[in-house]
Design a protein around this motif. Structure first.
Motif: not given
Length: 479
Positions: A100, A102-103, A290, A292-294, A381, A383
């Motif tokens: 990803m 964004y982590d 995108s 990502l993880s959050s 995030n 994005y």
């Protein structure tokens, strides 16, 4: 770094009980022949586990298998121990890779003591059961693994040959079609005398797998997916298998929200169970969602929609210029200045504005016609991505649900919110039945602790029942 630490730990554990003058070995002595052979058997199974056999002391294993006698037995034995730790770490968590952009979770799986399990298995003669103990047990994982075994078997058969379907004829005269259906496991044999009715049933099964209308007819899109090489399908399956095992620790003791972009599906996993599955709408190729993880940290009922700048100037501004008051009123939009103050649209010279000169923010008021619907699930995030409801429900009926500007519309947004916040379920349900927001403002419900959410990109992915499907590589990431 984590793998190096594991190597160090196992070496310390394996040699801790041995005196300073001697070192114990676990693979090379005559009494360890069974363990060594079992280890080499494990390594040989790497391709069926979505792994690369060459990552695990491959040259050394080949030499030892051909009768090579090492000059430094202790060093060689240690190298095999390190390879064993690496192998079982990858079996448990998948090889380290970037999944990803964004982590936000900074998630590193670490729910198993791999060195300890290895040491224990070697000590109590249970090494032959270690693979089963380390592997995930979820049905979806096993389904991916079985599909890899099937495709590997088809590729290794003497009669295997690359196949390309050209004709749209759906009968037994279309030999490439029959060969391809066999290679993909829809047929048990390449039987060119197959009855047309049976063949169309198999085509419908393939259409379901590739998420097409299941009518038994061959069309260009169906043929294109069928013509993807078996080698490429194997890569997609192995990538998915390693991602699934990578998630195993995260989902072991808590709910985890997973969105797969190509599938345009949302899953909530808890342990080995899928406790919710919903269709979603994700970003189109020009405005992609995108990976990502959050953590979902708040649920907003009756949210405002703050229109992203590029949408405001490219899509809304031309319409506003034609009839500012009518357009903004019809869409329930407010105009805000840089300080967040609401402005009178008639006080603005709209004709002078363009994409390079637009010092305002457009905000859509809450309500059933709001583009976010009546609920938004927020998580940090870079994005400006979030999960949300939508009034445009008809788009969920499409198989290819790539329509958004990057955010993720959830068909079952309300059930998702109630599942994630069971203590607030009655309140969420009650609010969702209102036509207007209480006091005309959004209702913010904190989510504590936050719920992990991951947006992934997997072309192959299993359904809740374990059925593996392949989806359009909408962003061309799997070349």
């Amino acid at each position: 770094m984590m793998r190096k630490i594991c190597y160090l730990i196992i070496c310390m554990m394996m040699h801790a009980a041995i005196g300073r003058a001697a070192e114990k070995m676990f693979w090379l002595p005559a009494g360890c022949t069974h363990n060594r052979q079992q280890l080499f058997t494990y390594f040989s199974q790497a391709p069926l586990l979505g792994l690369d056999q060459r990552d695990y002391a491959y040259a050394l294993v080949q030499q030892l298998g051909s009768g090579y006698v090492p000059t430094d037995s202790l060093k060689t034995d240690k190298a095999l121990s390190e390879a064993a730790v690496a192998f079982f770490t990858d079996v448990a968590y998948g090889p380290v890779t970037t999944r990803m952009g964004y982590d936000g979770l900074k998630y590193v799986p670490d729910c198993l003591d791999i060195p300890g399990l290895l040491y224990s298995a070697l000590s109590n003669n249970s090494f032959s059961q270690l693979l089963e103990k380390v592997e995930p047990s979820a049905p979806q994982y096993n389904a991916l693994k079985s599909k890899i075994a099937l495709y590997t078997d088809r590729l290794q058969r003497k009669d295997y040959h690359p196949v390309k379907i050209i004709a749209e004829i759906a009968d037994s005269s279309n030999h490439p079609l029959i060969d391809k259906l066999y290679q993909l496991g829809f047929l048990d044999t390449s039987d060119y005398t197959i009855h047309e009715d049976t063949l169309r049933i198999k085509i419908r099964s393939a259409q379901y797998t590739f998420e097409f209308l299941e009518d038994g007819a061959l069309r260009p899109g169906v043929i294109e997916e069928l013509n993807v090489s078996l080698e490429k399908r194997l890569l997609e399956l192995k990538h998915a298998l390693n991602t699934f095992r990578w998630l195993n620790c995260l989902r072991k003791y808590q709910s985890v929200v997973i969105v797969d972009i190509p599938a345009a599906e949302l899953f909530v996993y808890l342990g080995d169970s899928t406790i919710l599955n919903s269709r979603v709408i994700v970003g189109k190729a020009k405005t992609p969602s995108s990976p990502l993880s959050s953590k979902i940290d708040e649920i907003i009922m009756f949210p405002y929609w703050t229109v992203p700048h590029n949408i405001a100037v490219k899509e809304l501004l031309p319409g506003i210029k034609g009839a500012p008051s009518l357009y903004l009123e019809a869409g329930n939009y407010q105009v805000l200045d840089k300080s967040g103050r609401i402005l009178d649209p008639l006080s603005i010279n709209w004709a002078a504005l363009n994409k390079h000169n637009f010092p305002y923010t457009l905000r859509q008021m809450n309500g059933c016609d709001n583009s976010l619907g009546i609920i938004k699930l927020n998580f940090f995030n870079p994005y400006s991505t979030y999960l949300h409801d939508t009034p445009a429900r008809s788009y969920f009926m499409f198989n290819s649900r790539y329509f958004s500007h990057g955010c993720i519309r959830v068909e079952d947004a309300i059930p998702l919110a109630k599942l994630l916040l069971p203590a607030e379920s009655a309140r969420i349900d009650s609010l969702s039945k209102l036509k207007d927001a209480p006091a005309g403002k959004p209702v913010i419900i904190p989510v504590k602790p936050g719920i992990p959410v991951m947006v992934l990109y997997e072309v192959a992915w299993p359904e809740a029942n374990g059925t593996v499907r392949f989806f359009e590589d909408v962003y061309d990431k799997f070349k």
